[in-house]
Write an enzyme that holds these catalytic residues in place. Sequence first.
Site, PDB file in Angstrom:
ATOM      1  N   SER A  57       0.828  -1.206   0.000  1.00  0.00           N
ATOM      2  CA  SER A  57       0.000   0.000   0.000  1.00  0.00           C
ATOM      3  C   SER A  57       0.865   1.259   0.000  1.00  0.00           C
ATOM      4  CB  SER A  57      -0.964   0.001   1.186  1.00  0.00           C
ATOM      5  OG  SER A  57      -0.277   0.167   2.395  1.00  0.00           O
ATOM      6  N   ASN A  58       2.047   1.191   0.575  1.00  0.00           N
ATOM      7  CA  ASN A  58       2.943   2.354   0.512  1.00  0.00           C
ATOM      8  C   ASN A  58       3.528   2.535  -0.894  1.00  0.00           C
ATOM      9  OD1 ASN A  58       3.211   3.868   3.091  1.00  0.00           O
ATOM     10  ND2 ASN A  58       3.561   1.806   3.900  1.00  0.00           N
ATOM     11  N   HIS A  60       9.094   2.519   8.478  1.00  0.00           N
ATOM     12  CA  HIS A  60       8.953   1.522   9.547  1.00  0.00           C
ATOM     13  C   HIS A  60       7.774   1.924  10.428  1.00  0.00           C
ATOM     14  CE1 HIS A  60      10.141  -1.468  12.493  1.00  0.00           C
ATOM     15  NE2 HIS A  60       9.929  -0.553  13.417  1.00  0.00           N
ATOM     16  N   THR A  82      20.305   1.446   6.659  1.00  0.00           N
ATOM     17  CA  THR A  82      21.716   1.201   6.955  1.00  0.00           C
ATOM     18  C   THR A  82      21.841  -0.261   7.388  1.00  0.00           C
ATOM     19  OG1 THR A  82      21.383   1.928   9.217  1.00  0.00           O
ATOM     20  CG2 THR A  82      22.164   3.598   7.658  1.00  0.00           C
TER      21      THR A  82
HETATM   22  N1  NHR Z   1      17.800  -4.375   6.113  1.00  0.00           N
HETATM   23  C1  NHR Z   1      18.729  -3.640   6.725  1.00  0.00           C
HETATM   24  N2  NHR Z   1      19.999  -4.042   6.618  1.00  0.00           N
HETATM   25  N3  NHR Z   1      18.467  -2.516   7.436  1.00  0.00           N
HETATM   26  C2  NHR Z   1      17.187  -2.096   7.557  1.00  0.00           C
HETATM   27  O1  NHR Z   1      16.957  -0.990   8.247  1.00  0.00           O
HETATM   28  C3  NHR Z   1      16.140  -2.849   6.960  1.00  0.00           C
HETATM   29  C4  NHR Z   1      16.492  -4.000   6.226  1.00  0.00           C
HETATM   30  C5  NHR Z   1      15.506  -4.791   5.615  1.00  0.00           C
HETATM   31  C6  NHR Z   1      14.180  -4.468   5.767  1.00  0.00           C
HETATM   32  C7  NHR Z   1      12.364  -3.065   6.747  1.00  0.00           C
HETATM   33  C8  NHR Z   1      12.024  -3.426   8.212  1.00  0.00           C
HETATM   34  C9  NHR Z   1      10.713  -2.845   8.666  1.00  0.00           C
HETATM   35  O2  NHR Z   1      10.253  -1.808   8.197  1.00  0.00           O
HETATM   36  C10 NHR Z   1      13.816  -3.337   6.517  1.00  0.00           C
HETATM   37  C11 NHR Z   1      14.789  -2.524   7.091  1.00  0.00           C
HETATM   38  C12 NHR Z   1      12.007  -7.237   8.037  1.00  0.00           C
HETATM   39  C13 NHR Z   1      12.528  -7.595   9.247  1.00  0.00           C
HETATM   40  C14 NHR Z   1      12.738  -9.035   9.629  1.00  0.00           C
HETATM   41  O3  NHR Z   1      13.086  -9.311  10.766  1.00  0.00           O
HETATM   42  C15 NHR Z   1      12.864  -6.577  10.120  1.00  0.00           C
HETATM   43  C16 NHR Z   1      12.684  -5.230   9.777  1.00  0.00           C
HETATM   44  C17 NHR Z   1      12.176  -4.881   8.535  1.00  0.00           C
HETATM   45  C18 NHR Z   1      11.814  -5.884   7.672  1.00  0.00           C
HETATM   46  N4  NHR Z   1      12.543 -10.014   8.695  1.00  0.00           N
HETATM   47  C19 NHR Z   1      12.725 -11.432   8.992  1.00  0.00           C
HETATM   48  C20 NHR Z   1      13.909 -12.007   8.191  1.00  0.00           C
HETATM   49  O4  NHR Z   1      14.369 -13.097   8.564  1.00  0.00           O
HETATM   50  C21 NHR Z   1      11.450 -12.199   8.737  1.00  0.00           C
HETATM   51  C22 NHR Z   1      11.164 -12.410   7.288  1.00  0.00           C
HETATM   52  C23 NHR Z   1       9.869 -13.108   6.916  1.00  0.00           C
HETATM   53  O5  NHR Z   1       8.851 -13.084   7.642  1.00  0.00           O
HETATM   54  O6  NHR Z   1       9.890 -13.641   5.795  1.00  0.00           O
HETATM   55  O7  NHR Z   1      14.407 -11.397   7.246  1.00  0.00           O
HETATM   56  O8  NHR Z   1      10.118  -3.364   9.629  1.00  0.00           O
END
Ligand code: NHR
Length: 218
Positions: A13-14, A109, A141
Amino acid sequence: MKKIVILISGRGSNMEAVVRACAREGWPARVCAVVSNRPDAAGLSFAQANGIETKVVDHRGFEDREAFDAALAREIDRYEPDLVVLAGFIRMLTDGFVERYAGRILNVHPSLLPCFAGLRTHQQALDAGVRVHGATVHFVTPTLDHGPIVAQGAVPVVAGDDAAALAARVLQVEHVIYPRAVRWFIEGRLTLTIDGERVALTPSEPQWLFADTAGKGA
Ligand code: NHR
């Protein structure tokens, strides 16, 4: 014309808010491609219906995060984007990937960072008992959800809220602050400070939004 590539995992949606604002406000930019790590992401059909190229890079097909990120970067780089926009993209990105797009990759976020990094932010907020919650646009980052802050939007937490109700309220401010922040980037108005930890907006304007709930009480 600046080029934007948007990464999604779901409804996007974003992504939709950015695509619509770009068209409506006539930005000197074009969303060239929408890339999803999930083949069933609902946002892919919106993109297709709007004449935007789409691509799926399914993370399940890769040995490790490095291999997935390398394939993702290959797809992104075909478009030579000026900006990469994460819109509900749910795979953590490796340091190498983030460094490749340093200073030109944004995320929204769903919390007022630095509170509630990671996932399930609305439940985290409810569990902490905060009365104000919101969303943050930040440069991405290597450290998850810790990049320099571009804009924040705040909403009240009200009696009876569950995570879904709170998420819906926060999403409304995301749809306002994210397109706005992307436009600032496109206009060349965002600069990172020398230590890379802060964002300056020139000429300045409010980098915050308080959801207008005055008088509505609890
Ligand atoms: N990557 C980095 N290095 N830094 C950030 O600030 C990031 C990023 C990747 C995604 C979005 C973030 C959010 O808005 C984002 C920021 C996914 C997870 C996560 O834990 C955390 C934060 C965000 C997005 N993902 C798990 C994983 O193992 C679970 C994935 C799944 O359910 O398939 O990658 O919240």
